[in-house]
Design a protein around this motif. Structure first.
Motif, PDB file in Angstrom:
ATOM      1  N   ALA A 144      65.163  21.378 -37.727  1.00 43.45           N
ATOM      2  CA  ALA A 144      64.966  22.673 -37.071  1.00 43.45           C
ATOM      3  C   ALA A 144      66.268  23.456 -36.926  1.00 43.45           C
ATOM      4  N   THR A 145      67.344  22.749 -36.578  1.00 38.95           N
ATOM      5  CA  THR A 145      68.612  23.448 -36.356  1.00 38.95           C
ATOM      6  C   THR A 145      69.057  24.174 -37.623  1.00 38.95           C
ATOM      7  N   ALA A 146      68.924  23.483 -38.737  1.00 33.95           N
ATOM      8  CA  ALA A 146      69.337  24.098 -40.001  1.00 33.95           C
ATOM      9  C   ALA A 146      68.472  25.305 -40.329  1.00 33.95           C
ATOM     10  N   HIS A 147      67.183  25.182 -40.018  1.00 37.64           N
ATOM     11  CA  HIS A 147      66.289  26.330 -40.262  1.00 37.64           C
ATOM     12  C   HIS A 147      66.711  27.525 -39.421  1.00 37.64           C
ATOM     13  N   GLU A 148      66.976  27.234 -38.159  1.00 36.36           N
ATOM     14  CA  GLU A 148      67.377  28.323 -37.272  1.00 36.36           C
ATOM     15  C   GLU A 148      68.680  28.951 -37.743  1.00 36.36           C
TER      16      GLU A 148
END
Lengths: 362, 398
Positions: A144-148
């Protein structure tokens, strides 16, 4: 704290969402120490390094980490920690080297990619940041962090593209960018930490917020130094008063020459020479854009009738790199004949006197 | 791609604004395009098909070819932002100056429309009734379409060569007054070539002044000066459709291409609000009718029947300070002293002036011989249609 993290997750750098709009991704580091399987014996010195880093004692933290690395140069945890500390210390390029090596040795880990992206984003290398995040997502599609972060990168890239599209004054824009960067560096370390957990492990849910709050004050301490350093040095005028003084006496004929050249260029309808008489920061009438002013002048000067501009009663006062010229301007073109008192402020740039202000009257 | 649906609607709306035809048909046409339109059209077609990644790749290609193409950067911004959040509009830049965004949207529409609506092969601008043999090319501008068309003279018949995106006056067309920021409408020609070295960067790769105000403009009291065809500053590929103080502005590469075909003092530049197109048959008929009138004027002049000769002149005729009555009196006096007159008119050009009035600018080499006086001159006449007949409303040296 240590027992809490005694699980199968990795440390990560996390980008929080800031309430203030900023042009640059600020990085926030959460050194959640984890133990790679097989469990290693050096958890203690690394946890100590983590503690030191959170207190803002980056030097000692780096020392501790280097001790671990001296014994185990390949240790992923220690190398990751080193990358974080270097990032905190503002040694972006060194941190990039550390994280890049990690991605090469452990291509399956998304965190080093993510942190590389953060560093690239700080350097406004958005294309590289994007590529790194895409690698992180490729290794862990649900990260998720990378997506954000990737969303943020796209927004930054979009904003860059819009700036180009709308030609937001490039000289101003770069100055603003620098300022935004400074703000981010200052506030970056003072921001609350958010700890992410990797859902794939299913085990760890870190209680992030409370722990983070306690970390804020020490980290906030070293603010002024980087801010002062990064200030885009508002170019001090040459610290050579003596030299400037010495030239002020002889500067007069040069200024007079500049004024006469200006009048001659005007009379000769030499638009290029006429415009070249003005400094790049010339105060255009009404603050209109330089290009608009230039276009208007060019149009006026290029009219069919002959133009004659005469200078009378030229008086020049030179003060260092600045000079004031007062004179009577006699203008004649076609049926139009005017005479007006003019005052000009000139500045010396690269040995040439250029017009910075022009006004009618004394 | 959560934002893509609304974005697609917006681009679809933009395409509708540009017209409903698909781009496939445009691609089949054989015109060579050196500008950004073909790539731009592909980008929009891909957006329409929701192929946003392909559209972004194509936009990058576009920007590689035209690094200072602002509209390209705007679309790139949208395509990037669409990956981060839903888009609300084309040019979704937050806090951006709305007028600049509107300018870029207008440019998008103008370019797409022009790319799709190329001039039909068997239609010609009504204005190019006849080019004389030395006029190798003619320039016709359509301000509403933000387009300049270049025609080659093939035995007097105009043949389409190329078209280019242009900007015109901030306040539109039909210039009347100095400083009204409008582009004149009428029949002009290039009068000079100003090289890049003599100009500030604002004018880009060069400038070609035109002869505004012409004889007709002056007669109508229109004033102002310094209307040029010129390029763009080095940091700008193109400016919005309505951007200049009255000049016609081209991208530097287009100006350079055009410049090769411009003959100083010769090449006509006809500026219209909106070009009227004629089929070749209709064009032929118009040109034949006017040619016949000119020939009748010439032979009636030779006939020494001054009444017949004067019947070709309008009651509104004016030449210098002479009105129709004074002109008539003078001609009757002059012709009374002649035994014979021979007049020839060669290298005739006929350019219809855009606008409400039916007005044609006729220029030719006149060889006048008579029993007591001979001279040759380049003559210009303005012919106007009154009650279905062509009449001379202005005459003078050119």
């Amino acid at each position: 704290m240590a027992e809490k993290y005694n699980t199968m997750t990795l440390p990560r750098m996390i980008l929080p969402r800031f309430p203030v709009p900023s042009h640059v991704l600020a990085c926030l580091i959460s050194a959640t120490l984890l133990v790679l399987a097989p469990a290693t014996a050096n958890a203690d010195p690394l946890q100590e390094a983590s503690r030191l880093m959170k207190q803002g004692q980056f030097g000692p933290a780096l020392e501790k980490t280097d001790q671990v690395l001296a014994a185990k140069p390949k240790d992923a945890q220690a190398r990751f920690m080193k990358g974080l500390i270097l990032t905190e210390m503002g040694r972006q390029n060194d941190a990039i080297v550390v994280f890049t090596k990690l991605t090469e040795d452990y291509p399956e880990l998304p965190e080093p990619y993510n942190n590389l992206a953060v560093l690239y984003a700080q350097q406004r290398q958005f294309e590289k940041a994007k590529n790194a995040l895409e690698m992180a997502i490729r290794t862990h599609p649900s990260y998720a962090t990378a997506h954000e972060n990737l969303g943020d990168i796209y927004a930054r890239m979009a904003s860059q593209a819009y700036d180009k599209a709308l030609q937001i004054d490039s000289s101003n824009a770069s100055a603003q960018t620098k300022l935004a960067l400074i703000r981010d560096l200052m506030s970056g370390s003072a921001r609350p930490t958010t700890l992410a957990s990797r859902s794939t492990t299913g085990k760890v849910q870190v209680a992030a917020a409370p722990a983070a709050k306690t970390e804020v004050p020490p980290a906030a301490k070293p603010e002024p130094a980087p801010a002062a350093k990064a200030e885009p040095a508002p170019a001090p005028t040459d610290p050579k008063p003596a030299a400037a003084e010495a030239q002020s006496a002889s500067g007069k004929p040069e200024v007079e020459g500049a004024i006469r050249n200006w009048a001659n260029a005007w009379s000769a309808k030499d638009v290029k020479a006429y415009l070249a008489a003005y400094a790049s920061d010339f105060q255009t009438p009404g603050g209109q854009p330089r290009s608009a002013w230039e276009a208007e002048r060019a149009r006026r000067i290029d009219k069919p009738e002959p133009i004659q501009v005469g200078i009378e009663n030229l008086q020049v006062a030179v003060e260092g790199e600045r000079a004031t010229a007062k004179f009577r301007q006699n203008y004649k073109s076609g049926k139009l004949k005017t005479a007006a008192a003019k005052t000009m402020v000139l500045v010396r740039r690269d040995g040439r006197w250029l017009i910075q202000q022009e006004r009618v009257g004394n | 791609m959560k934002g893509s649906a609304s974005f697609r609607h917006l681009t679809a709306a933009l395409l509708l604004a540009a017209g409903a035809a698909t781009f496939a048909s445009a691609a089949e046409q054989t015109y060579s395009d050196s500008g950004p339109e073909p790539l731009l059209a592909q980008v929009f077609a891909q957006i329409e098909q929701n192929r946003l990644d392909a559209a972004l790749a194509q936009t990058d290609k576009l920007l590689k070819a035209f690094p200072n193409f602002r509209l390209g950067h705007l679309i790139k911004g949208d395509l990037l932002l669409a990956r981060a959040r839903p888009l609300e509009t084309l040019g979704n830049a937050a806090n951006a100056p709305q007028d600049k965004l509107a300018d870029l949207r207008e440019e998008a529409i103008a370019r797409l429309k022009a790319y799709r609506d190329k001039p039909l092969a068997d239609y010609v601008p009504r204005y190019l009734l006849q080019m004389h043999p030395e006029q190798k090319y003619a320039v016709v501008v359509d301000t509403q379409k933000a387009r300049l068309y270049l025609y080659r003279n093939e035995g007097g018949k105009p043949r389409f060569v190329a078209d280019y995106y242009i900007s015109h006056g901030k306040a539109g067309a039909e210039k009347l007054r100095e400083g009204d920021k409008k582009t004149p409408v009428g029949v002009y020609h290039v009068t000079a070539s100003l090289p890049r070295q003599k100009l500030s960067d604002f004018y880009g790769s060069g400038a070609f002044p035109i002869n505004y105000p012409n004889e007709w403009d002056k007669r109508l009291g229109r004033n102002g000066h310094g209307i040029w065809l010129h390029g763009t500053p080095s940091d700008t590929f193109s400016r919005p459709p309505k951007a200049s103080d009255g000049c016609v502005v081209l991208a530097n590469q287009d100006l350079d291409a055009l410049a090769k075909n411009l003959q100083i003092g010769t090449t006509p530049v006809i500026i219209s609000n909106s070009i009227e197109w004629l089929s070749l048959d209709d064009w032929q008929a118009e040109r034949a009718a006017l040619s016949a009138s000119i020939e009748a004027w010439r032979s009636d002049w030779e006939s020494l029947d001054t009444g017949k000769y004067l019947s070709h002149y309008s009651q509104r005729f004016q030449s210098g300070k002479q009105d129709f009555a004074q002109w008539s009196t003078q001609k009757r006096q002059v012709n009374a002293g002649k035994q014979w007159i021979k007049v020839s008119a060669d290298n005739v050009s006929m350019f219809r002036s855009p606008g409400k009035e039916e007005l044609v600018v006729v220029t030719f080499d006149q060889d006048y011989r008579s029993s007591n006086l001979s001279n040759t001159m380049k003559k210009r006449q303005y012919w106007i249609k009154e009650d279905g007949a062509w009449k001379i409303v202005y005459e003078g040296g050119a």
